[in-house]
Design a protein around this motif. Structure first.
Motif, PDB file in Angstrom:
ATOM      1  N   UNK A  33      -9.504 -38.794  -0.711  1.00  0.00           N
ATOM      2  CA  UNK A  33     -10.666 -39.181   0.084  1.00  0.00           C
ATOM      3  C   UNK A  33     -11.285 -40.432  -0.548  1.00  0.00           C
ATOM      4  N   UNK A  34     -11.341 -41.507   0.202  1.00  0.00           N
ATOM      5  CA  UNK A  34     -11.886 -42.770  -0.307  1.00  0.00           C
ATOM      6  C   UNK A  34     -13.373 -42.880   0.008  1.00  0.00           C
ATOM      7  N   UNK A  35     -13.742 -42.473   1.216  1.00  0.00           N
ATOM      8  CA  UNK A  35     -15.152 -42.514   1.633  1.00  0.00           C
ATOM      9  C   UNK A  35     -15.495 -41.164   2.233  1.00  0.00           C
ATOM     10  N   UNK A  36     -16.605 -40.602   1.807  1.00  0.00           N
ATOM     11  CA  UNK A  36     -17.036 -39.283   2.302  1.00  0.00           C
ATOM     12  C   UNK A  36     -17.763 -39.419   3.643  1.00  0.00           C
ATOM     13  N   UNK A  37     -17.622 -38.424   4.486  1.00  0.00           N
ATOM     14  CA  UNK A  37     -18.452 -38.337   5.691  1.00  0.00           C
ATOM     15  C   UNK A  37     -19.914 -38.440   5.264  1.00  0.00           C
ATOM     16  N   UNK A  38     -20.710 -39.164   6.025  1.00  0.00           N
ATOM     17  CA  UNK A  38     -22.114 -39.349   5.662  1.00  0.00           C
ATOM     18  C   UNK A  38     -22.374 -40.650   4.937  1.00  0.00           C
ATOM     19  N   UNK A  39     -21.305 -41.341   4.537  1.00  0.00           N
ATOM     20  CA  UNK A  39     -21.471 -42.642   3.882  1.00  0.00           C
ATOM     21  C   UNK A  39     -21.930 -43.680   4.909  1.00  0.00           C
ATOM     22  N   UNK A  40     -22.893 -44.509   4.515  1.00  0.00           N
ATOM     23  CA  UNK A  40     -23.281 -45.632   5.367  1.00  0.00           C
ATOM     24  C   UNK A  40     -22.266 -46.754   5.164  1.00  0.00           C
ATOM     25  N   UNK A  41     -21.750 -47.276   6.266  1.00  0.00           N
ATOM     26  CA  UNK A  41     -20.685 -48.272   6.204  1.00  0.00           C
ATOM     27  C   UNK A  41     -21.285 -49.658   6.003  1.00  0.00           C
TER      28      UNK A  41
END
Lengths: 417, 417
Positions: free
Chosen positions: B148-156
């Protein structure tokens, strides 16, 4: 200036980049397109706010003299809803039923809230006598016509749009976002979403830099990336500069203000940007920093002879990102007249030590720990560590003279927000 | 719950508003439209980064065994620019000229930077033997496929777009921005840019709230405001809900998620929103706060029978703004899965004292002083003081039980950013 190492200092290159960009011109945009833009002129109030004396309560407008004895019962001589444009003066010995925001009639000096009455329609019994003026909003009490309400340089947010509208402005003079053309180079690049062959990588700099341009307040157009071929590079650049510039969020088309390339500026044998632009108005230099040593800045001739500022970033993704943060973001925001040109800077202790190359300013990705108030280096110094960059929320800045920092040492940290 | 004053608490109304909004659905958007959106799913790496072992330097790939004696002169058996897809294994006793980012050939274990050689093209003299692996970027050294590189909930933001592209993603699953329909009411309202008659004011809430919706992560459509007429209000609402929703920045049209009205909810005689929606699924309440006491929340039947969440804000501009901050901004951001639901909150001393009404939570506009670390009340408590609001950068929050605070007293402050 160039130091004994033969490298250009970060400050010198930053000044060279900043000098390329003229202040962004002012443009009048509808309010709905002004959010997050910078005001180009002072906003002077054309009218008073409130424009007329109006009631702060639902209730009854009366003359104080008629409330000498309480309770007082008065005939209701008129009904004044908000929006009534033909309010007559208040006759002595009567009350006007009035709603919040409605004009207080001439002759009335007092508003009695409906809660202190029997709420009568034809006649009203009044049980209290508020001090005159208490529930009246006076003309110009918030804003006086002719005064400066918002200063040039203010960032326009919801409240600023609100007051501009309330003063009758359908548009505002804001700094036009800089139009930035992005062009990535590299024979190894493949568009995301397509299959990857051996020796190939996905092109990521243009999409990343476009987002960074938007965050800085500009409008980015991405030209399709080109292989390491000087003729193709130059043709792609001319084609992109000749085209009408794409529709940005601000909708204001026009010529490109700045070209940003990535890749092709290093010391290798196939450096397409360097080969194409050396001697054409762009100066290439090694800057005393890690990552991001190979840099270039100058102008190039667009079709028609206009000279367009160009900044050439190194191609490694982390080098590109760091170079944008260090050189381009401050320059773009300065050109926009933005009050926050640099990232917020703090000094906090390191949670673990780090090494830094002699004679170079090191920009290390970091992650802040809100509990301990420290910053940790996030991944190594390698300019290919994009996964680590995406997990960082800070940039650790190590001065050129420092080669080693220990846990607990204070460092300069830029908050990437 | 409703307290002894008969007023609903701020917390209770906030919960009622938040309960109206379902989590925003996930939508796949091109990278260029993902900036500032919230990731709806974990991003799992489909490939390794780097996808192949490559050189960190411009130089020569060799076998360490061939550098036993220095200087060593080796024939150059191949030339490996970045993007070369047919790299052959390195023959023993030879060097491969290699560029940064180019694939290190099988058999090579060492890269010698060009600066430590004579830069030869046919033959190369090598003056140093770096430790094997030092200038080689290993497969998956940044990101390993399957992690997993970016978690759900991360602001892009820019860096997240960069790593997503580098992993081959042309789009990302993000939370679709909420589609918010705004409708202002009031017979006294005039569109900015037109002449103002006696008793009239400029409509400012819709433009202000549209900006606030955008800042919160939603997409706003503004319906033309209506007079205080129940039939016209209801007709305008039905018309707006029936129309295909306008083109937001995310471009994803569809039915409205939320209706927000302003005005017409107070205790007066002409309360169009209250009159039109009472008994139709919207509950109106007095909330124990200043400003913003009259509030409503519920659902209404759209044409076709679908029930649409509706929040009815008071019409005074500062009341509208404060109500949005207190009730809608947190609800919208929670529905978007945003990590920052509330504004940053600090406690700082007041620079001057203030009064607050008993039994109500007061929200006063404030201005922070970075030098003294204090906050000053910015203008009075009046809900018409929009000019003062536009000069504020903070909201001072006074608890219902507190009626007086002195200079030096600590207060809760929301940073409006």
């Amino acid at each position: 200036m160039t130091g004994p190492s033969g490298l250009r200092s970060v400050e010198e290159h930053a000044a060279a980049v900043a000098a390329l960009l003229a202040p962004a011109p002012a443009v009048r945009l509808p309010l709905a397109r002004c959010l997050d833009r910078v005001l180009a002129e002072d906003l002077v109030a054309a009218i008073d706010l409130p424009p007329f004396a109006n009631s702060a309560m639902d209730g009854y407008a009366v003359r104080a003299a008629d409330l000498a004895a309480l309770p007082a019962t008065l005939p209701v001589s008129q009904d004044i809803p908000a929006g009534r444009t033909d309010t007559a003066p208040l006759r002595a010995g009567t009350a006007a039923r009035i709603m919040t925001g409605a004009p207080v009639p001439d002759g009335a000096d007092t508003v009695v809230p409906v809660e202190r009455t029997d709420a009568g329609v034809d006649r009203v019994r009044i049980d209290a006598a508020p001090a005159p003026g208490v529930h009246v909003r006076r003309v110009g009490e918030d804003v006086t016509a002719g005064t400066v309400v918002l200063r040039a340089g203010t960032v326009v947010r919801a409240a600023q749009i609100g007051v501009a509208a309330a003063l009758g402005n359908a548009e505002l003079a804001v700094r036009r976002p800089l139009r930035v053309l992005l062009l990535s180079t590299g024979t190894e690049l493949v568009e995301p979403g397509r299959p990857l062959g051996p020796g190939q990588i996905y092109e990521s700099n243009a999409a990343m830099l476009a987002a960074a341009v938007t965050e800085a307040g500009g409008v980015a157009t991405v030209a399709h990336f080109v292989t390491d071929d000087v003729d193709r590079f130059r043709a792609a650049l001319d084609r992109a500069l000749d085209l009408p510039h794409g529709d940005g969020p601000a909708g204001d088309d026009g010529p490109v203000d700045l070209v940003v390339t990535s890749g092709g500026v290093s010391a290798g044998a196939y450096e397409v940007v360097k080969d194409a632009l050396t001697g054409a108005g762009v100066e290439f230099a090694k800057v005393a920093m890690q990552p991001g040593m190979p840099q270039g800045a100058g102008t190039l001739a667009a079709p028609g002879g206009r000279r367009v500022p160009v900044v050439t970033l190194p191609g490694n993704p982390v080098s590109s990102y760091v170079s944008f943060e260090v050189f381009l973001r401050p320059a773009v925001r300065a050109a926009l007249g933005h009050p926050d040109v640099t990232r917020p800077v703090v000094r906090v202790p390191l949670s673990t030590g780090l090494d830094s190359p002699p004679g170079k300013r090191q920009f290390r990705r970091g992650q802040l720990d809100a509990v301990t108030g420290t910053v940790a280096p996030w991944g190594g110094p390698g300019s290919h560590l994009l996964g680590w960059l995406a997990g960082a929320d800070a940039m650790i800045v190590v001065p050129p003279a420092v080669t080693r920092l220990e846990a607990g040492d204070d460092v300069e940290v830029w908050l990437l927000g």
